[in-house]
Design an enzyme around this catalytic site. Structure first.
Site, PDB file in Angstrom:
ATOM      1  N   GLY A   1     -38.295   6.459  13.212  1.00  0.00           N
ATOM      2  CA  GLY A   1     -37.473   5.502  13.263  1.00  0.00           C
ATOM      3  C   GLY A   1     -38.517   4.284  12.830  1.00  0.00           C
TER       4      GLY A   1
ATOM      5  N   ASP B   1     -33.778   1.574   7.323  1.00  0.00           N
ATOM      6  CA  ASP B   1     -35.228   1.539   7.287  1.00  0.00           C
ATOM      7  C   ASP B   1     -35.766   0.380   6.083  1.00  0.00           C
ATOM      8  OD1 ASP B   1     -34.274   4.422   8.024  1.00  0.00           O
ATOM      9  OD2 ASP B   1     -36.425   4.399   8.248  1.00  0.00           O
TER      10      ASP B   1
ATOM     11  N   GLN C   1     -30.681  13.723  14.144  1.00  0.00           N
ATOM     12  CA  GLN C   1     -30.932  12.670  15.034  1.00  0.00           C
ATOM     13  C   GLN C   1     -29.890  12.148  15.733  1.00  0.00           C
ATOM     14  OE1 GLN C   1     -31.964  13.033  11.928  1.00  0.00           O
ATOM     15  NE2 GLN C   1     -33.848  11.968  11.344  1.00  0.00           N
TER      16      GLN C   1
ATOM     17  N   ARG D   1     -45.196   8.470   5.632  1.00  0.00           N
ATOM     18  CA  ARG D   1     -43.531   8.093   5.158  1.00  0.00           C
ATOM     19  C   ARG D   1     -43.512   7.019   4.098  1.00  0.00           C
ATOM     20  NH1 ARG D   1     -39.371   9.312   9.601  1.00  0.00           N
ATOM     21  NH2 ARG D   1     -38.365   9.965   7.617  1.00  0.00           N
TER      22      ARG D   1
HETATM   23  O1  MRU Z   1     -35.988   9.767   9.111  1.00  0.00           O
HETATM   24  P1  MRU Z   1     -35.926   8.833  10.338  1.00  0.00           P
HETATM   25  O2  MRU Z   1     -35.259   9.673  11.820  1.00  0.00           O
HETATM   26  O3  MRU Z   1     -37.166   8.165  10.667  1.00  0.00           O
HETATM   27  O4  MRU Z   1     -34.646   7.890  10.029  1.00  0.00           O
HETATM   28  C1  MRU Z   1     -34.466   6.946  10.823  1.00  0.00           C
HETATM   29  C2  MRU Z   1     -33.276   6.142  10.448  1.00  0.00           C
HETATM   30  O5  MRU Z   1     -32.698   6.263   9.477  1.00  0.00           O
HETATM   31  C3  MRU Z   1     -32.828   5.226  11.391  1.00  0.00           C
HETATM   32  O6  MRU Z   1     -31.663   4.777  11.301  1.00  0.00           O
HETATM   33  C4  MRU Z   1     -33.641   3.725  11.002  1.00  0.00           C
HETATM   34  O7  MRU Z   1     -35.119   3.974  10.976  1.00  0.00           O
HETATM   35  C5  MRU Z   1     -33.278   2.581  11.740  1.00  0.00           C
HETATM   36  S1  MRU Z   1     -34.318   2.511  13.207  1.00  0.00           S
HETATM   37  C6  MRU Z   1     -33.959   1.277  14.247  1.00  0.00           C
END
Ligand code: MRU
Length: 345
Positions: A52, A241, A200, A88
């Protein structure tokens, strides 16, 4: 955030480092893990023990502070910065947090760097909680207006992935308005996209909502369009993101399809974000690096079985796993920020 009935935060300092929840074990087991070095922080981000956008930033900020406690030289700092920023590629909060800590210590003598970096990382966490709370308050006003249109029934919100307190320090972004609405007595029900391939939504967002007592239903990713067509979704709220200068929204793969379905059905589509997720230096979503993750995330499923945890294959064909997509700004009804709800750019 409420976890097993108690108020807590999803990341905090310990004597030796930081403590985070190992999100790979949720919802089956609540396991806190301690990270004691930049290397451990990098592993936790890369392998998605934690995830996240804001949470990645907070973990990396502490990772840089822990590196400076080991080696506060310019070379040590640069090496740790590189290690962490390469974990990432898509969430801009990672770069924002690392730059914030590095800028705070760059001009200091080496002897003062680590302590200042930890203080700055603490401030990033406190600020993130405050930003998400403010997002919640502005979102709550929005949800009150939406509920007033149909006061006789619960408000149905659809969300994708996990933009909740697991993805932030507290409250979440997309979930903050939902938690505040629930706490204020507004009847709210959440459609939770399962969010393949890592699930998720089904694993994390549902876990959060259950802990907070918010009524919710997990749905297959492909179900949202039909529910919107049937009038069973009052609004979509997602996190992000990275939002680029033109308002394009990079978020978990599948977000774009929800935005298309929302536009086709006249359902408002909101993106909740703090300023730390806005990237004015990137012109459009087409310029954002899209993370490609292992095909194993798609071809295998892991979960509890009668004889412990088991992994099963769901296909034996080659698979591709792009982890994010871009929702064009024209499909966004508004951005729920700490400063208020902004119209599309
Ligand atoms: O790959 P992830 O689980 O890190 O992706 C997260 C998301 O896409 C969330 O929706 C995004 O980071 C917003 S978190 C407040």
């Amino acid at each position: 955030m409420i976890l097993e009935g108690a108020h807590t935060r999803s990341i905090c300092r310990t004597e030796a480092g930081i403590r985070i929840l190992d999100q790979r074990q949720l919802p089956w087991e609540v396991r806190w893990v301690e990270l004691r070095s930049a290397e451990e922080a990098a592993t936790a981000i890369r392998e998605m023990w934690t995830r996240g956008a804001p949470m990645i930033g907070a973990t990396a900020a502490y990772g840089l502070a822990m590196a400076l406690a080991e080696d506060a030289s310019d070379a040590g700092m640069d090496g740790a910065y590189r290690l962490l920023i390469e974990t990432r590629p898509t969430a801009i909060n990672l770069r924002w947090a690392l730059d914030t800590v590095r800028n705070a210590v760059a001009e200091l003598p080496a002897s003062e760097r680590a302590a200042t970096a930890f203080v700055r990382a603490d401030a990033i966490c406190d600020e993130d909680a405050a930003l998400c709370c403010a997002i919640g308050e502005h979102g709550l006003a929005l949800l009150r207006d939406l509920h007033a249109q149909h006061p006789d029934r619960p408000l149905n919100i659809l969300t994708h992935c996990n933009a909740g307190w697991l993805a932030t320090v507290d409250y979440g972004t997309a979930t903050a308005p939902i938690y505040l609405a629930h706490d204020a007595g507004l009847p709210v029900h959440v459609w939770v996209d399962e969010t393949r391939p890592r699930n998720q939504g089904a694993l994390l967002t549902a876990f959060e909502l259950r802990n907070h007592g918010v009524p919710h239903t997990v749905i297959a990713d492909n179900a949202g369009g039909l529910l919107m067509m049937q009038g069973k979704v009052d609004a979509v709220i997602v996190g992000t993101d990275r939002v680029t200068a033109n308002g394009d929204v990079c978020n978990k793969i599948g977000t774009y399809l929800k935005a298309l379905a929302a536009a086709d059905n006249g359902v408002p589509f909101y993106v909740a974000l703090p300023y730390t997720t806005f990237d004015p230096s990137t012109a459009t979503g087409a310029d954002v690096p899209i993370e490609e993750r292992s095909a194993d995330e798609l071809t295998q499923l892991r979960g509890p079985s009668e004889s412990g945890f088991a992994t099963v294959r769901v296909t034996n064909s080659p698979a591709a796993n792009p982890a994010f997509d871009v929702t064009p700004a024209r499909l966004v009804t508004g951005y729920i920020t700490e400063r208020g709800v902004l119209d599309r750019v």
